[in-house]
Design a protein around this motif. Structure first.
Motif, PDB file in Angstrom:
ATOM      1  N   ALA A 165      48.213  47.606  29.969  1.00 13.06           N
ATOM      2  CA  ALA A 165      48.415  46.457  30.847  1.00 13.06           C
ATOM      3  C   ALA A 165      49.903  46.145  30.968  1.00 13.06           C
ATOM      4  O   ALA A 165      50.408  45.851  32.066  1.00 13.06           O
ATOM      5  CB  ALA A 165      47.658  45.250  30.318  1.00 13.06           C
ATOM      6  N   GLN A 193      44.556  45.536  40.463  1.00 11.44           N
ATOM      7  CA  GLN A 193      43.857  44.865  41.573  1.00 11.44           C
ATOM      8  C   GLN A 193      44.868  44.409  42.623  1.00 11.44           C
ATOM      9  O   GLN A 193      46.035  44.191  42.293  1.00 11.44           O
ATOM     10  CB  GLN A 193      43.065  43.673  41.043  1.00 11.44           C
ATOM     11  CG  GLN A 193      41.836  44.132  40.285  1.00 11.44           C
ATOM     12  CD  GLN A 193      41.057  42.982  39.705  1.00 11.44           C
ATOM     13  OE1 GLN A 193      41.543  41.862  39.636  1.00 11.44           O
ATOM     14  NE2 GLN A 193      39.856  43.273  39.264  1.00 11.44           N
ATOM     15  N   THR A 213      47.639  41.194  39.375  1.00 13.01           N
ATOM     16  CA  THR A 213      47.659  40.479  38.095  1.00 13.01           C
ATOM     17  C   THR A 213      46.648  41.028  37.087  1.00 13.01           C
ATOM     18  O   THR A 213      46.749  40.757  35.905  1.00 13.01           O
ATOM     19  CB  THR A 213      47.333  38.988  38.325  1.00 13.01           C
ATOM     20  OG1 THR A 213      46.153  38.921  39.133  1.00 13.01           O
ATOM     21  CG2 THR A 213      48.465  38.261  39.021  1.00 13.01           C
ATOM     22  N   HIS A 214      45.659  41.768  37.563  1.00 10.83           N
ATOM     23  CA  HIS A 214      44.631  42.271  36.654  1.00 10.83           C
ATOM     24  C   HIS A 214      44.352  43.747  36.882  1.00 10.83           C
ATOM     25  O   HIS A 214      44.536  44.250  37.983  1.00 10.83           O
ATOM     26  CB  HIS A 214      43.331  41.488  36.851  1.00 10.83           C
ATOM     27  CG  HIS A 214      43.401  40.120  36.259  1.00 10.83           C
ATOM     28  ND1 HIS A 214      43.856  39.045  36.953  1.00 10.83           N
ATOM     29  CD2 HIS A 214      43.100  39.676  35.005  1.00 10.83           C
ATOM     30  CE1 HIS A 214      43.834  37.975  36.174  1.00 10.83           C
ATOM     31  NE2 HIS A 214      43.382  38.335  34.984  1.00 10.83           N
ATOM     32  N   GLU A 218      41.634  47.048  36.714  1.00 13.01           N
ATOM     33  CA  GLU A 218      40.209  47.353  36.775  1.00 13.01           C
ATOM     34  C   GLU A 218      40.035  48.811  36.362  1.00 13.01           C
ATOM     35  O   GLU A 218      40.987  49.609  36.443  1.00 13.01           O
ATOM     36  CB  GLU A 218      39.632  47.080  38.165  1.00 13.01           C
ATOM     37  CG  GLU A 218      40.201  47.946  39.253  1.00 13.01           C
ATOM     38  CD  GLU A 218      39.693  47.526  40.633  1.00 13.01           C
ATOM     39  OE1 GLU A 218      39.125  48.371  41.320  1.00 13.01           O
ATOM     40  OE2 GLU A 218      39.900  46.350  41.002  1.00 13.01           O
ATOM     41  N   ASP A 240      40.249  44.063  30.086  1.00 15.10           N
ATOM     42  CA  ASP A 240      39.927  42.638  29.973  1.00 15.10           C
ATOM     43  C   ASP A 240      41.059  41.826  29.353  1.00 15.10           C
ATOM     44  O   ASP A 240      41.116  40.609  29.502  1.00 15.10           O
ATOM     45  CB  ASP A 240      38.651  42.428  29.128  1.00 15.10           C
ATOM     46  CG  ASP A 240      37.438  42.981  29.865  1.00 15.10           C
ATOM     47  OD1 ASP A 240      37.562  43.188  31.091  1.00 15.10           O
ATOM     48  OD2 ASP A 240      36.409  43.229  29.220  1.00 15.10           O
ATOM     49  N   PRO A 299      44.754  40.210  28.513  1.00 13.94           N
ATOM     50  CA  PRO A 299      45.846  39.725  29.360  1.00 13.94           C
ATOM     51  C   PRO A 299      47.058  40.659  29.282  1.00 13.94           C
ATOM     52  O   PRO A 299      47.104  41.550  28.429  1.00 13.94           O
ATOM     53  CB  PRO A 299      46.167  38.359  28.757  1.00 13.94           C
ATOM     54  CG  PRO A 299      45.642  38.401  27.370  1.00 13.94           C
ATOM     55  CD  PRO A 299      44.541  39.410  27.328  1.00 13.94           C
TER      56      PRO A 299
END
Ligand code: ADP
Length: 690
Positions: free
Chosen positions: A212, A179, A183-184, A186, A203, A205
């Motif tokens: 991730a 994103q 930090t995230h 999608e 989803d 962290p």
């Protein structure tokens, strides 16, 4: 499949054992066949690679060829036998573990001393890596075509995943996007993986799963064996992965050309795999294509968004765009322009077509604009369209000239339908001038009444005194003393009348002034900006030529702007009704050698005709039906008080030029009251044009 059951493995007659060993030891897959095409030998590598036994391989070798490739291979082999020429063909061979890999099969005829074909021999070389790279390269081209065709990002990313899955069989590919905040993640695409598994990736962290982690650390993360890898032991993602049979995963960050991480591409395996050198090369290539896919589609999406935004803005503001190549005259219109001109969008745009819509009264200035285009400079222009239903539209054009690599000029222009604005301005101007006329008439009336009243008193005094004086002189004996006294009173009343006139004059144009440094270039800019719509409305093109080195003059900004405004208004009025030549206004500032600042306003209007230019500056001199004839006399007075001069000359090609000059350090004439200066205006100081 065993096509020929009778064949058994026989060493080739006459071949030494030693030679056979050498052939068996060769790193390639070697085989021979009879001139008829029947395979009669396959070396040990062949057997080891396919896992077939020496006893059955000659009957069953075709079973090792991928069923999709076998028919084509046999067809080409048969053509090869008829031609007798060396050949090369590709086919997939099944490895002992069941995995098919691509091979290049080369055949050579073996001839005896008389040139007779005695044998075929062949060599199969593995080209799996090359085929994958080729497939990826072909995929990259196709992907760019999808981007160019404007396919949605989801479709393109899914297509990419399928490409990866086809070049690395047995893997499942996924793409997650980072994103904008970085930090995230999608979801991007993962056509072959369950959604709950993907959700556990996006989803979670950072550091909770390899995908991730790779995206957030900008590092490739390899999990060759999830069961034994301690890094994920406590993460819920691990349970989810094992639940879906995922045992290994390669995750590589997707990095844009700018170096920014835009997402992560992951390849998941449901068996245990090691990261072999081939996979690394392949992964590098995959990451590169993923970055192209993401970057281009994001770029494309941004572009589309802003294009849609622009189109909406244009629609809302009734603005269209067009381009014009000056050298070829080629014009391209946006849809909005077609709508404004009410032409069918399929019609090619030509100058004749545009001109046919231009209001007949604006054609001269339109042609003038076309002429200016040849000079390749930015311009602004306004003209009217006369529509088939006789309605009139006002068009405002702002054009910017750009040059391509070869120096050719092209205009990129915005055209706005300003009809509504012009109509309301016209209504406003109409209302204003009506108001001004009423105000002028009433103030004139008041002024006349007050002059009559003020002057009447001393005048009647003079008349009374003069008759008394005559009477006293006519008496017998004449009353000389009385006559002297009444003559003195006559003089007093005469002086009073003159004083009244003087005071009225002073009152007429008396304003407090503020002396400051005035940048005349700036003042002109401000006025022209205020005045622009009026100029456009009148079909006048303005050219402003301001000296870059113009020093400030000390004076009253408002008063000097009043002079400039007056000259511009006069010029505009002088061009009203001029239709046989372009209505042009040229405003120039210059600095003379002896530090004198000069401002000139030239027009292509009616000029002075038979009138003497010097008379123009007389108070109440006017040739206009509704004119007052005080603008120039007040202007002249203002300029005089700045220690300057105002003059007019007729232009050779028609029209007039009004100029004023002010010394750099102009001295204002002041009254004696505490330093506040007053303009004394309205008096005709006849001054010849210098
Ligand atoms: P008004 O505009 O009310 O007539 P001015 O003092 O401003 O008063 O102008 C006086 C006269 O000077 C005008 O009536 C016109 O005849 C002449 N004049 C002024 N400016 C121009 C011009 N640019 N071209 C031709 N004549 C002009």
């Amino acid at each position: 499949m065993c096509p020929d059951k009778q064949l058994t493995f026989q060493p080739i007659a006459g071949m030494e054992n030693e030679l056979l060993q050498v052939i068996d030891a060769l790193p390639g897959l070697v085989w021979t066949a009879l001139p008829s095409g029947q395979v009669d030998f396959l070396n040990r590598r062949w057997r080891e690679y396919t896992g077939m036994s020496a006893e059955t391989i000659l009957q069953c070798w075709q079973d090792a060829i991928h069923p999709d490739d076998l028919p084509e291979l046999l067809k080409r082999w048969s053509a090869n036998l008829s031609s007798g020429e060396p050949q090369e063909m590709d086919a997939r061979l099944r490895r002992f573990d069941g995995e098919y890999r691509w091979f290049l099969i080369r055949t050579r005829p073996v001839l005896d001393a008389s040139g007779q074909l005695v044998k075929w021999c062949g060599l199969n070389t593995e080209i799996e890596d090359r085929r994958r790279i080729e497939a990826l390269l072909a995929g990259e081209t196709e992907l760019l075509e999808l981007v160019a065709a404007g396919r949605p990002m989801a479709v393109i990313l899914e297509w990419f995943c399928r490409l990866v899955e086809s070049v690395a069989p047995g893997c499942y590919c996924s793409i997650a996007l980072l994103q904008p905040a970085g930090t995230h993640l999608e979801h991007g695409a993962a056509p072959s993986l369950p959604r709950e598994f993907i959700d556990s990736i996006i989803d979670g962290p950072a550091e909770s799963n390899p995908c991730a982690s790779a995206a957030l650390s900008n590092e490739q993360i390899i999990v060759s064996d999830l069961l034994s890898d301690p890094r994920w032991a406590l993460c819920s993602w691990r349970q989810m992965a094992l639940h879906h049979g995922i045992h290994a995963c390669w995750s590589m960050p997707i990095v844009a050309a700018s170096g920014k991480v835009t997402g992560v591409c992951s390849i998941h395996y449901d068996g245990r795999r090691r990261s072999a050198p081939l996979d690394q090369a392949l992964i590098g290539q995959i990451a590169r294509i993923a970055s192209i896919a993401v970057e281009r589609t994001q770029h494309d999406a941004t572009l589309k968004r802003s294009e849609a935004f622009l189109a909406e803005t244009r629609r809302l503001s009734s603005t269209g765009g067009f381009s014009k190549r000056v050298s070829t005259g080629e014009i391209t219109w946006s849809e909005e322009v077609y709508r404004m001109f009410e032409f069918d969008a399929a019609r090619p745009v030509t100058l004749e077509l545009i001109r046919s819509r231009v209001h007949p009264e604006d054609r001269v200035s339109f042609d003038d604009m076309l002429e200016r285009q040849q000079r390749g400079i930015d311009y602004e222009h306004e003209y009217r369209l006369l529509m088939p239903d006789q309605s009139v539209k006002y068009m405002h054009v702002v054009a910017h000239a750009i040059r391509d690599a070869s120096g050719q000029c092209e205009y990129m222009a915005a055209i706005q339908d300003v009809t509504e604005r012009r109509r309301s301005e016209a209504a406003l101007i109409e209302a204003r001038s009506e108001l001004a006329r009423v105000a002028r008439a009433s103030s004139f009336g008041v002024l006349t009444a007050s002059i009559a009243h003020e002057v009447n008193q001393p005048l009647s005094g003079i008349i009374t005194n003069a008759s008394t004086c005559l009477r006293m002189l006519g008496a017998e004996p004449p009353n000389l003393e009385g006559a002297r006294e009444t003559a003195r009173r006559t003089i007093r009343d005469g002086n009073r009348a003159s004083e009244v006139i003087k005071r009225l004059r002073a009152l007429f144009c008396k304003t407090d002034t503020t002396i400051e440094n005035v940048d005349l270039n700036e003042s002109i800019g401000e006025i022209v900006t205020l005045f622009r719509s009026e100029l456009h409305r009148s079909g006048v093109t303005v050219q402003i030529d301001l000296a870059g080195n113009l020093p400030c003059v000390s004076g009253d900004r408002v008063q000097l702007q009043q002079v400039i405004l007056n000259l511009l208004l006069n010029a505009l009025e002088a061009m009203n009704g001029i239709d046989d030549r372009p209505r042009r206004l040229l405003v120039v500032t210059e600095l003379d050698a002896n530090d004198i600042v000069r401002v000139s306003v030239a027009d292509t209007g009616a000029g002075f005709g038979i009138h003497e230019p010097a008379r123009l500056f007389d108070a109440f001199y006017t040739t206009k039906p509704g004119g007052m004839g005080i603008g120039l006399s007040v202007s002249k007075s203002i300029i005089d008080n700045h220690g300057g001069q105002l003059w007019a000359i007729g232009n050779e090609s028609g029209g007039a030029t009004f100029s004023f000059s002010i010394p750099k350090q102009s001295k204002l004439r002041k009254d004696g009251n505490g330093g506040s200066a007053h303009w004394i205006a309205g008096v005709t100081d006849r001054q010849q044009s210098p």
